[in-house]
Motif scaffolding. Sequence first.
Motif, PDB file in Angstrom:
ATOM      1  N   VAL A   1       0.953  -0.979   0.265  1.00  0.00           N
ATOM      2  CA  VAL A   1      -0.283   0.042   0.166  1.00  0.00           C
ATOM      3  C   VAL A   1       1.288   1.542   0.159  1.00  0.00           C
ATOM      4  CG1 VAL A   1      -1.163   1.320   1.559  1.00  0.00           C
ATOM      5  CG2 VAL A   1      -1.755  -1.062   1.334  1.00  0.00           C
ATOM      6  N   ILE A   2       1.947   1.061   0.873  1.00  0.00           N
ATOM      7  CA  ILE A   2       2.956   2.819   0.805  1.00  0.00           C
ATOM      8  C   ILE A   2       3.970   2.859  -0.033  1.00  0.00           C
ATOM      9  CG2 ILE A   2       5.155   3.208   1.809  1.00  0.00           C
ATOM     10  CD1 ILE A   2       3.986   1.681   4.744  1.00  0.00           C
ATOM     11  N   VAL A   3       4.476   1.753  -1.058  1.00  0.00           N
ATOM     12  CA  VAL A   3       4.890   1.576  -2.050  1.00  0.00           C
ATOM     13  C   VAL A   3       4.360   2.288  -3.471  1.00  0.00           C
ATOM     14  CG1 VAL A   3       5.968  -0.051  -3.444  1.00  0.00           C
ATOM     15  CG2 VAL A   3       6.573   0.095  -1.366  1.00  0.00           C
ATOM     16  N   PHE A   4       2.718   2.001  -3.819  1.00  0.00           N
ATOM     17  CA  PHE A   4       2.441   1.917  -4.743  1.00  0.00           C
ATOM     18  C   PHE A   4       1.321   3.737  -4.377  1.00  0.00           C
ATOM     19  CE2 PHE A   4       1.104  -2.468  -5.377  1.00  0.00           C
ATOM     20  CZ  PHE A   4       1.898  -3.175  -6.440  1.00  0.00           C
ATOM     21  N   TYR A   5       0.767   3.736  -3.925  1.00  0.00           N
ATOM     22  CA  TYR A   5       0.324   5.200  -2.867  1.00  0.00           C
ATOM     23  C   TYR A   5       1.727   6.361  -4.166  1.00  0.00           C
ATOM     24  CZ  TYR A   5      -4.254   3.794  -1.617  1.00  0.00           C
ATOM     25  OH  TYR A   5      -5.236   3.816  -1.281  1.00  0.00           O
ATOM     26  N   ALA A   6       2.611   6.015  -2.797  1.00  0.00           N
ATOM     27  CA  ALA A   6       4.036   6.109  -3.084  1.00  0.00           C
ATOM     28  C   ALA A   6       4.292   6.718  -4.183  1.00  0.00           C
ATOM     29  CB  ALA A   6       5.451   6.679  -2.396  1.00  0.00           C
ATOM     30  N   GLY A   7       4.551   5.790  -5.161  1.00  0.00           N
ATOM     31  CA  GLY A   7       4.116   5.640  -6.476  1.00  0.00           C
ATOM     32  C   GLY A   7       3.584   6.536  -7.060  1.00  0.00           C
ATOM     33  N   ALA A   8       2.419   6.204  -6.647  1.00  0.00           N
ATOM     34  CA  ALA A   8       1.370   6.594  -7.740  1.00  0.00           C
ATOM     35  C   ALA A   8       0.898   8.222  -7.326  1.00  0.00           C
ATOM     36  CB  ALA A   8      -0.191   6.322  -7.127  1.00  0.00           C
ATOM     37  N   PHE A   9       1.266   9.295  -6.184  1.00  0.00           N
ATOM     38  CA  PHE A   9       1.574  10.577  -6.260  1.00  0.00           C
ATOM     39  C   PHE A   9       2.644  11.252  -6.770  1.00  0.00           C
ATOM     40  CE2 PHE A   9      -1.647   9.679  -2.478  1.00  0.00           C
ATOM     41  CZ  PHE A   9      -2.678  10.708  -2.633  1.00  0.00           C
ATOM     42  N   VAL A  10       3.942  10.342  -6.666  1.00  0.00           N
ATOM     43  CA  VAL A  10       4.981  10.888  -7.505  1.00  0.00           C
ATOM     44  C   VAL A  10       5.075  11.305  -8.975  1.00  0.00           C
ATOM     45  CG1 VAL A  10       7.371  10.165  -8.389  1.00  0.00           C
ATOM     46  CG2 VAL A  10       6.812  10.148  -5.741  1.00  0.00           C
ATOM     47  N   PHE A  11       3.662   9.678  -9.231  1.00  0.00           N
ATOM     48  CA  PHE A  11       3.562  10.385 -11.052  1.00  0.00           C
ATOM     49  C   PHE A  11       2.345  11.059 -11.051  1.00  0.00           C
ATOM     50  CE2 PHE A  11       4.751   5.870 -13.170  1.00  0.00           C
ATOM     51  CZ  PHE A  11       6.067   5.901 -12.457  1.00  0.00           C
ATOM     52  N   LEU A  12       1.319  10.962 -10.390  1.00  0.00           N
ATOM     53  CA  LEU A  12       0.476  12.151 -10.819  1.00  0.00           C
ATOM     54  C   LEU A  12       1.301  13.817 -10.055  1.00  0.00           C
ATOM     55  CD1 LEU A  12      -2.313  13.085 -10.313  1.00  0.00           C
ATOM     56  CD2 LEU A  12      -2.455  12.736  -7.923  1.00  0.00           C
ATOM     57  N   ALA A  13       2.126  13.868  -9.225  1.00  0.00           N
ATOM     58  CA  ALA A  13       2.969  14.699  -9.666  1.00  0.00           C
ATOM     59  C   ALA A  13       3.811  15.624 -10.648  1.00  0.00           C
ATOM     60  CB  ALA A  13       3.529  15.350  -8.669  1.00  0.00           C
ATOM     61  N   ARG A  14       4.336  14.401 -11.443  1.00  0.00           N
ATOM     62  CA  ARG A  14       5.166  14.071 -13.165  1.00  0.00           C
ATOM     63  C   ARG A  14       3.837  14.673 -13.637  1.00  0.00           C
ATOM     64  NH1 ARG A  14      10.692  14.462 -11.046  1.00  0.00           N
ATOM     65  NH2 ARG A  14      10.892  12.423 -10.229  1.00  0.00           N
ATOM     66  N   ALA A  15       3.171  14.699 -13.404  1.00  0.00           N
ATOM     67  CA  ALA A  15       1.898  14.529 -15.010  1.00  0.00           C
ATOM     68  C   ALA A  15       1.849  15.572 -14.495  1.00  0.00           C
ATOM     69  CB  ALA A  15       0.880  13.152 -14.953  1.00  0.00           C
ATOM     70  N   MET A  16       1.192  16.487 -13.291  1.00  0.00           N
ATOM     71  CA  MET A  16       0.621  17.697 -13.326  1.00  0.00           C
ATOM     72  C   MET A  16       1.722  18.540 -13.763  1.00  0.00           C
ATOM     73  SD  MET A  16      -1.676  18.250 -10.126  1.00  0.00           S
ATOM     74  CE  MET A  16      -3.446  17.242  -9.475  1.00  0.00           C
ATOM     75  N   LYS A  17       3.177  18.421 -14.268  1.00  0.00           N
ATOM     76  CA  LYS A  17       3.881  19.486 -14.521  1.00  0.00           C
ATOM     77  C   LYS A  17       3.415  20.183 -15.805  1.00  0.00           C
ATOM     78  CE  LYS A  17       7.992  18.267 -12.662  1.00  0.00           C
ATOM     79  NZ  LYS A  17       9.411  17.945 -12.786  1.00  0.00           N
ATOM     80  N   GLY A  18       2.942  19.343 -16.911  1.00  0.00           N
ATOM     81  CA  GLY A  18       2.222  19.310 -18.303  1.00  0.00           C
ATOM     82  C   GLY A  18       0.908  19.292 -18.313  1.00  0.00           C
TER      83      GLY A  18
END
Length: 108
Positions: free
Chosen positions: A38-55
Amino acid sequence: MSSLCWWLLSGAILLEVAGTTCLKISHGLTRALPAGLVIVFYAGAFVFLARAMKGLEMGVAYAVWAGTGTALTATIGILLLGEGFHWQKILGIACIIVGVAALQSVRG
C-alpha cells in the motif's frame, strides 16, 4: 510533453488502484506484505501524479485520476473480490467513465 504527461497519469492511476486493492486485502493493515505494498504503490502514484501535473491542468489531471481510479477499483471489487453487483453501481461507474472521457476531450 503532453503525451508523456498522459502516460504518467495512467501510471499514477494504475499504482493508485493497486494500492487501494492491497489496502482491501491487507485486512485493516494487519497483513504485512499487502500493507507494505500500500505504501509503495501510493507513494509511486503520488510521484507519477505530481509529474503528470507539470504538463496537465490540475483540475483535469486530478479528476481523471480520481474518477478512473474509482471506476477501476469498483470494477475490481465486483470482478475479483466478490463485492455486490447492482445496477446502481454500474450506472455510477458508467457516469464516471463518461465524465472522464469528457475531461480528456479538453486536452488543450
